[in-house]
Design a protein around this motif. Sequence first.
Motif, short mmCIF file in Angstrom:
data_model
loop_
_atom_site.label_atom_id
_atom_site.label_comp_id
_atom_site.label_asym_id
_atom_site.label_seq_id
_atom_site.Cartn_x
_atom_site.Cartn_y
_atom_site.Cartn_z
N LEU A 1 0.82 -1.21 0.00
CA LEU A 1 0.00 0.00 0.00
C LEU A 1 0.85 1.26 0.00
O LEU A 1 0.52 2.26 -0.65
N ASP B 1 2.44 2.19 -3.53
CA ASP B 1 1.53 2.89 -4.46
C ASP B 1 1.77 2.49 -5.92
O ASP B 1 1.62 3.31 -6.83
N ILE C 1 -0.47 -3.57 -6.56
CA ILE C 1 -1.72 -3.53 -5.80
C ILE C 1 -2.76 -4.43 -6.45
O ILE C 1 -3.49 -5.17 -5.77
N ARG D 1 -7.69 -0.85 -4.60
CA ARG D 1 -7.11 -0.09 -3.49
C ARG D 1 -8.05 -0.03 -2.29
O ARG D 1 -7.64 -0.24 -1.14
#
Length: 297
Positions: A237, A240, A245, A265
């Motif tokens: 996380l 980014d 992700i 996300r």
Amino acid sequence: MAKRARKQQKRRTETEPQLIRRLITPEGVPLNLQLASAGTRAGAFALDMVIILACLTLLTLLAVAAFFVARTRYPSVIAIIWLLGFFLLRNFYFIWFESGRRAATPGKRRANLRVVARDGGRLTGAAVVARNMMRELEVFLPLMFLGFGAAEGFVDRWTVALGLGWSCLFLFFPVFNRDRLRAGDLIGGTWVVESPKQDLGIDLVAHTGDRADLLMFSDAELSVYGQYELQRLEAVLRSDEEETIRTVADAIRGKLGRWDNVRDRAFLQSYYAQSRARFERNLLMGRRKRDKFDSSG
């Protein structure tokens, strides 16, 4: 604490990028691991040898005491027990500790190291036995042969040189390969990686708190993973990286069997926040699930 650990990890990554390995778990989740340097491994091994020698000294004192108590009537039996104890100690010391939850001996724990499987799966008992029994051929047998041979006077200088060369070849083997592997690691299919102590990120939970209740996970879903996986999820996380992700979200969805219609996300943020809250509640009750293979949490 967590910020300092991240800075140290970043500094190691910048100074030793050749020791970073990307590991794909059976669930398809990519993990970046920091391999232990040869110097760190040598320091951990030296500490373990100090512990083994201390135990061997105690064993020797007990053998001497037994020798005098038995009034020298059974010297061969006492010698056999001592040799058997030395064999078990130098071999099963490593096997016992590396087969545990932490997959590390006291020396490795002190250096924040642990043993992992190179294929990303669970570290098996067979791999632990294979990597440690090789140490008998790498180090202990040549040194014992030289020691007893020199004591009996039937070892010449060339034999001593050959034995030392054999031992040094295996002792310095990690220096001459890019993954810092021992011969035992090659056979057992293992890596020794850095495993710094980290706290789960409070600031990340605060940042995702407004989205933590968007999804509601069952207790069974939150208990799938442990502290190690939560730390990996936190790193994902923070990175980014959209592709990472997406890959991690798909892997967790596949494990849970639902939530396919939720954005990646938002799904990961909610799952992380609620899993971390459950993990901390269990800590208050004395239960710590260290990783997904640990059944105690």
